[in-house]
Motif scaffolding. Sequence first.
Motif, PDB file in Angstrom:
ATOM      1  N   GLY A 107      32.058  50.106  34.576  1.00 34.38           N
ATOM      2  CA  GLY A 107      32.548  50.071  35.944  1.00 34.38           C
ATOM      3  C   GLY A 107      34.049  50.127  36.065  1.00 34.38           C
ATOM      4  O   GLY A 107      34.766  50.160  35.066  1.00 34.38           O
ATOM      5  N   ALA A 108      34.510  50.171  37.293  1.00 31.06           N
ATOM      6  CA  ALA A 108      35.922  50.233  37.690  1.00 31.06           C
ATOM      7  C   ALA A 108      36.538  51.591  37.359  1.00 31.06           C
ATOM      8  O   ALA A 108      35.889  52.460  36.766  1.00 31.06           O
ATOM      9  N   GLY A 135      33.379  53.457  36.214  1.00 31.37           N
ATOM     10  CA  GLY A 135      32.265  53.379  37.156  1.00 31.37           C
ATOM     11  C   GLY A 135      32.138  54.569  38.082  1.00 31.37           C
ATOM     12  O   GLY A 135      31.460  54.494  39.104  1.00 31.37           O
ATOM     13  N   TYR A 136      32.813  55.673  37.747  1.00 32.39           N
ATOM     14  CA  TYR A 136      32.768  56.824  38.647  1.00 32.39           C
ATOM     15  C   TYR A 136      31.981  57.972  38.011  1.00 32.39           C
ATOM     16  O   TYR A 136      32.509  59.048  37.758  1.00 32.39           O
ATOM     17  N   CYS A 158      29.876  46.659  36.968  1.00 31.03           N
ATOM     18  CA  CYS A 158      30.888  46.385  38.002  1.00 31.03           C
ATOM     19  C   CYS A 158      31.147  47.617  38.847  1.00 31.03           C
ATOM     20  O   CYS A 158      32.195  48.253  38.744  1.00 31.03           O
ATOM     21  N   GLY A 160      30.531  47.653  42.341  1.00 29.43           N
ATOM     22  CA  GLY A 160      30.511  47.287  43.756  1.00 29.43           C
ATOM     23  C   GLY A 160      29.071  47.224  44.248  1.00 29.43           C
ATOM     24  O   GLY A 160      28.159  47.754  43.607  1.00 29.43           O
ATOM     25  N   SER A 161      28.887  46.564  45.386  1.00 33.37           N
ATOM     26  CA  SER A 161      27.532  46.395  45.942  1.00 33.37           C
ATOM     27  C   SER A 161      27.288  47.400  47.055  1.00 33.37           C
ATOM     28  O   SER A 161      28.209  47.756  47.783  1.00 33.37           O
ATOM     29  N   GLY A 185      34.156  43.408  41.493  1.00 32.78           N
ATOM     30  CA  GLY A 185      35.505  43.785  41.044  1.00 32.78           C
ATOM     31  C   GLY A 185      36.020  42.986  39.855  1.00 32.78           C
ATOM     32  O   GLY A 185      37.226  42.960  39.609  1.00 32.78           O
ATOM     33  N   ASP A 188      38.507  44.472  37.217  1.00 33.55           N
ATOM     34  CA  ASP A 188      39.883  44.577  37.728  1.00 33.55           C
ATOM     35  C   ASP A 188      40.618  43.256  37.535  1.00 33.55           C
ATOM     36  O   ASP A 188      41.804  43.233  37.245  1.00 33.55           O
ATOM     37  N   ARG A 218      39.927  46.045  53.714  1.00 36.20           N
ATOM     38  CA  ARG A 218      38.644  45.338  53.602  1.00 36.20           C
ATOM     39  C   ARG A 218      38.172  44.804  54.946  1.00 36.20           C
ATOM     40  O   ARG A 218      37.066  44.273  55.044  1.00 36.20           O
ATOM     41  N   ARG A 221      34.557  45.720  56.177  1.00 36.05           N
ATOM     42  CA  ARG A 221      33.427  45.048  55.540  1.00 36.05           C
ATOM     43  C   ARG A 221      33.451  43.554  55.827  1.00 36.05           C
ATOM     44  O   ARG A 221      32.412  42.912  55.900  1.00 36.05           O
TER      45      ARG A 221
HETATM   46  N1  UDP Z   1      33.597  50.930  41.670  1.00 36.97           N
HETATM   47  C1  UDP Z   1      33.036  51.725  40.687  1.00 36.97           C
HETATM   48  N2  UDP Z   1      32.355  52.845  41.061  1.00 36.97           N
HETATM   49  C2  UDP Z   1      32.220  53.223  42.357  1.00 36.97           C
HETATM   50  C3  UDP Z   1      32.771  52.380  43.363  1.00 36.97           C
HETATM   51  C4  UDP Z   1      33.452  51.234  42.980  1.00 36.97           C
HETATM   52  O1  UDP Z   1      33.139  51.429  39.507  1.00 36.97           O
HETATM   53  O2  UDP Z   1      31.596  54.238  42.615  1.00 36.97           O
HETATM   54  C5  UDP Z   1      34.312  49.716  41.245  1.00 36.97           C
HETATM   55  C6  UDP Z   1      35.696  49.549  41.821  1.00 36.97           C
HETATM   56  O3  UDP Z   1      36.631  50.284  41.059  1.00 36.97           O
HETATM   57  C7  UDP Z   1      35.881  48.049  41.697  1.00 36.97           C
HETATM   58  C8  UDP Z   1      34.453  47.526  41.890  1.00 36.97           C
HETATM   59  O4  UDP Z   1      33.598  48.620  41.701  1.00 36.97           O
HETATM   60  O5  UDP Z   1      36.307  47.726  40.402  1.00 36.97           O
HETATM   61  C9  UDP Z   1      34.161  46.953  43.261  1.00 36.97           C
HETATM   62  O6  UDP Z   1      35.164  46.156  43.649  1.00 36.97           O
HETATM   63  P1  UDP Z   1      35.105  45.332  45.007  1.00 36.97           P
HETATM   64  O7  UDP Z   1      36.327  44.514  45.025  1.00 36.97           O
HETATM   65  O8  UDP Z   1      34.820  46.227  46.149  1.00 36.97           O
HETATM   66  O9  UDP Z   1      33.815  44.474  44.706  1.00 36.97           O
HETATM   67  P2  UDP Z   1      33.293  43.102  45.249  1.00 36.97           P
HETATM   68  O10 UDP Z   1      33.547  42.141  44.126  1.00 36.97           O
HETATM   69  O11 UDP Z   1      34.004  42.775  46.510  1.00 36.97           O
HETATM   70  O12 UDP Z   1      31.845  43.431  45.429  1.00 36.97           O
END
Ligand code: UDP
Length: 244
Positions: A107-108, A135-136, A158, A160-161, A185, A188, A218, A221
Amino acid sequence: MQRTDILGVGFDNVNMAEAFERAEALLDGGSHYIVTPNSEIVYDAQTDDALRGILNRADLVLPDGVGVVKASRILGTPLKEKVAGVEVAEALLSVFARRGDSLYLLGAKPGIAERAAEKMTQIAPGLKIAGTHDGYFKDDAAAAAEVRASGADAVYVCLGSPRQEKFISENLGAMGCKLAIGLGGSLDVFAGEAKRAPKIFIKLGLEWFWRLLRQPSRIGRMMRLPKFLRAAKKEARRRKKEAK
Ligand code: UDP
């Protein structure tokens, strides 16, 4: 163990130490997953049956948000405390190192998971990182196959939801890990890319406000938080009426 229902999602009523203990026990056999929903996710789960099912089928459901804890009090079934996923994730690193269980970081943004891995091995010397991937990606099956090929015992997902929860539910078997955890996240934070709020904010239950100050985008959301609390109040009134 019976769970505490918050608007359709059953939470484990555990403090940080108990959460850690339960998570560690999940490494003893089989294939398990942990979710760490905050109020935004619970709010969405009310109208997303698939997401709600995935959350409720998890082996451990941790309240990663003051909003969830607040709602539990409004509903008259108080949860002990907010259990931050990132703290459980950090505590588990030494357990993996001690047991010789390897960890995959998924992720990330590109480069972040590698930096998080470096930091993690400083926190828990001897920790084996089986692999990392940003995570892309588009091909979920290919990503899951990479995790399996790495031989990882555990994976931090990781994305995101609700993407990470859906990914885990669909690919847990394919990844072949003993334990998967959805951690938003957190990579990160480990990489030093995102800072957690100063302790005083966390103590006052204002970490969400800190995050909003750092990342005003943010706000959209976060508008789900007041709606979520209103829904909890409505549900509390309904339960009272029903009890009469
Ligand atoms: N992220 C990812 N792929 C995606 C979209 C998001 O890996 O397609 C990652 C983003 O880089 C971040 C994490 O998912 O590291 C989500 O972070 P966010 O702070 O939104 O998450 P939360 O802890 O609030 O759910």
